[in-house]
Design a protein around this motif. Structure first.
Motif, PDB file in Angstrom:
ATOM      1  N   PRO A 267       0.818  -1.222   0.000  1.00 20.87           N
ATOM      2  CA  PRO A 267       0.000   0.000   0.000  1.00 20.87           C
ATOM      3  C   PRO A 267       0.851   1.272   0.000  1.00 20.87           C
ATOM      4  CG  PRO A 267       0.069  -0.945   2.196  1.00 20.87           C
ATOM      5  CD  PRO A 267       0.751  -1.931   1.291  1.00 20.87           C
ATOM      6  N   GLU A 268       0.237   2.389  -0.380  1.00 21.53           N
ATOM      7  CA  GLU A 268       0.954   3.658  -0.455  1.00 21.53           C
ATOM      8  C   GLU A 268       1.466   4.109   0.910  1.00 21.53           C
ATOM      9  OE1 GLU A 268      -1.614   6.415  -2.419  1.00 21.53           O
ATOM     10  OE2 GLU A 268      -1.057   5.698  -4.409  1.00 21.53           O
ATOM     11  N   THR A 269       0.876   3.605   1.967  1.00 22.34           N
ATOM     12  CA  THR A 269       1.357   3.937   3.304  1.00 22.34           C
ATOM     13  C   THR A 269       2.734   3.331   3.584  1.00 22.34           C
ATOM     14  OG1 THR A 269       0.112   2.035   4.163  1.00 22.34           O
ATOM     15  CG2 THR A 269      -0.952   4.208   4.287  1.00 22.34           C
ATOM     16  N   ASP A 270       3.112   2.322   2.795  1.00 22.88           N
ATOM     17  CA  ASP A 270       4.437   1.711   2.906  1.00 22.88           C
ATOM     18  C   ASP A 270       5.368   2.462   1.963  1.00 22.88           C
ATOM     19  OD1 ASP A 270       6.727   0.182   2.950  1.00 22.88           O
ATOM     20  OD2 ASP A 270       5.693  -1.747   2.696  1.00 22.88           O
ATOM     21  N   THR A 271       6.272   3.235   2.526  1.00 25.30           N
ATOM     22  CA  THR A 271       7.162   4.067   1.709  1.00 25.30           C
ATOM     23  C   THR A 271       8.560   3.471   1.556  1.00 25.30           C
ATOM     24  OG1 THR A 271       7.794   5.362   3.656  1.00 25.30           O
ATOM     25  CG2 THR A 271       5.925   6.170   2.331  1.00 25.30           C
ATOM     26  N   ALA A 278       7.279  -1.853  -6.272  1.00 26.75           N
ATOM     27  CA  ALA A 278       6.081  -2.607  -6.644  1.00 26.75           C
ATOM     28  C   ALA A 278       4.945  -1.677  -7.043  1.00 26.75           C
ATOM     29  CB  ALA A 278       5.652  -3.498  -5.481  1.00 26.75           C
ATOM     30  N   GLN A 279       4.771  -0.574  -6.331  1.00 26.59           N
ATOM     31  CA  GLN A 279       3.707   0.377  -6.647  1.00 26.59           C
ATOM     32  C   GLN A 279       3.909   0.967  -8.048  1.00 26.59           C
ATOM     33  OE1 GLN A 279       4.066   3.206  -3.438  1.00 26.59           O
ATOM     34  NE2 GLN A 279       3.749   1.596  -1.893  1.00 26.59           N
ATOM     35  N   ALA A 280       5.152   1.310  -8.387  1.00 26.79           N
ATOM     36  CA  ALA A 280       5.432   1.873  -9.712  1.00 26.79           C
ATOM     37  C   ALA A 280       5.028   0.904 -10.813  1.00 26.79           C
ATOM     38  CB  ALA A 280       6.920   2.223  -9.826  1.00 26.79           C
TER      39      ALA A 280
END
Length: 450
Positions: A267-271, A278-280
């Protein structure tokens, strides 16, 4: 390069799962990715060296399959299911499995394939090998399946099964290699404990690893005893291994699972770096470049010397019709790591741009890549395209002959080999290679008639 998931029907995969059928053949696939392959190679190299095997002689293959499996086959070839890589909780588990499989390799356990060849007809084995080559060359699973289905018999499920004695010998070799490299065997023990409960499952519900690598209480007891006495059991991971492992898992998950599932897991809360990686990928796959590009740029700013980040940015841009913008990140990726897969991707962008300078650069990149990946049909096709546009008709015909032969399109291979023979200087190295192609094409044609 997950932008090219190559569907590949594999003799070995069919053998360890079920008797060959058209449905199962079409479901088998492999992927290529420089980062994942290099991660496994980094894990494997110290183990191979202590086993007395040249690391450069070993090929690593990634099988797109959620089930747990890993095996060696067809010589010095190591196969890993993506499911095993994604479910491995730590690098030591992957390393432990590698050590075990290298134990099979060094112990000569593959020699039993000669016995299996006596049970499965030579025609079926040849057909499946040709099918694998055809699919790799064309990128189409149906082509390989069609070739395979021409075989008279299918290899049986136990084609790659090991005996209990061989499993014990491989375990002993594995812990020896791990001790010799100062690494813990806890990962291998943990992997075996994960599989232990599957003995009670019905066969069709078991992971392939259980069916082909007999799991016994004695084996687990042996590993536990070794962990209890080995001075290396509490050794930490080698520097960089843990992040390499987490990046590999995140990348596989982000490319193979849906973006929704990826963003739920990362999740976006994991920076953290791995989560943003993975988000990208998830945003690029949606596709949402408005979020993907800033994320990858952010990661590149933090680690400008990371070739895989530049490769990913180039892939994002190229696959969204922005070839000119993709050129710089792909060039930087190749500068940082002249890996054949990166060179092939850069060449594809350069061919798309199509200027004489770009075509000449593409030619050089592909020439370098093919020195290592001579069985890469996609690279041969790109090479033929670049040569043709540069007016090198003889060399382009030769490259098309190589491409056609890999795809088992024998009339086409013969046509282009004959054309290259007429256009190339007689007795030149490439002209001589066309003679080999013609001879091989004729040999395969004769085999088909039998």
């Amino acid at each position: 390069m997950f932008n090219r998931i190559i569907f590949l029907v594999m003799l070995f995969l069919v053998a360890v799962s079920a008797p060959l059928s058209r449905a199962s053949a079409n479901n088998m696939s492999m992927i290529r990715d420089a980062e994942v392959e290099n991660t496994i190679r980094a894990y494997a190299t110290p183990l191979l060296e202590v086993a007395g095997i040249d690391p450069q002689s070993v090929s690593i293959y990634l099988v797109k399959d959620n089930r747990l499996n890993a095996f060696v086959a067809g010589g010095l070839n190591v196969f890993f299911n993506t499911g095993l890589l994604m479910r491995a909780e730590a690098p030591e588990q992957v390393i432990g499995v590698l050590a075990h499989e290298i134990g099979h390799m060094a112990g000569g356990h593959l020699s039993r394939l000669h016995d299996a060849a006596g049970r499965a007809t030579a025609e079926s084995i040849v057909a499946m090998v040709l099918g694998a080559a055809a699919t790799m060359a064309t990128g189409r699973g149906d082509v390989g399946a069609a070739v395979i289905m021409g075989g008279q018999h299918a290899a049986q499920r136990n084609f790659l099964s090991h005996t209990r004695a061989q499993e014990s010998a491989a375990d002993q070799a594995a812990v020896n290699y791990l001790d010799a490299t100062g690494q813990s065997a806890r990962g291998l023990l943990r992997f075996m404990e994960i599989l232990e409960g599957q003995d009670l499952l019905q066969t069709e519900r078991q992971d392939p690893y259980v069916r082909t690598h007999p799991l016994t209480r004695d084996r687990i007891d042996f590993l536990r005893a070794h962990v209890a006495r080995s001075p290396h059991s509490d050794a930490p991971s080698r520097p960089g291994y843990e992040e390499m492992h987490e990046r590999m898992r995140a990348k596989l998950y982000a490319f193979l699972e849906s973006p929704v599932r990826t963003l739920r897991r990362y999740p976006e809360t994991d920076t953290s770096f791995v989560a943003r990686y993975a988000q990208a990928i998830a945003y690029y796959r949606r596709p949402d470049l408005g979020r993907a590009i800033p994320l990858i740029d952010e990661l590149i700013a933090e680690r400008p010397e990371d070739p895989y980040l530049h490769e990913l940015k180039g892939q994002m841009l190229f696959e969204n019709g922005r070839a000119e913008e993709a050129l710089a990140p792909y060039r930087e990726a190749v500068r940082l790591l002249p890996h054949p897969l990166l060179q092939i991707s850069l060449a594809q962008v350069q061919i798309e741009l199509g200027t004489p300078d770009m075509l000449e650069e593409a030619r050089q990149n592909l020439s370098n890549a093919l020195k290592i990946e001579g069985d890469n049909g996609f690279a041969w096709r790109l090479y033929a395209t670049a040569l043709g546009r540069l007016g090198e008709e003889g060399l382009a015909a030769y490259a098309m002959a190589e491409h056609a032969l890999l795809g088992q399109r024998l009339p086409e291979a013969a046509y282009y080999a004959n054309r290259a023979e007429q256009l190339l200087p007689q007795s030149s190295p490439t002209w001589l290679r066309t003679q080999d192609i013609k001879a091989e094409t004729e040999r395969l044609r004769e085999n088909q008639k039998r």
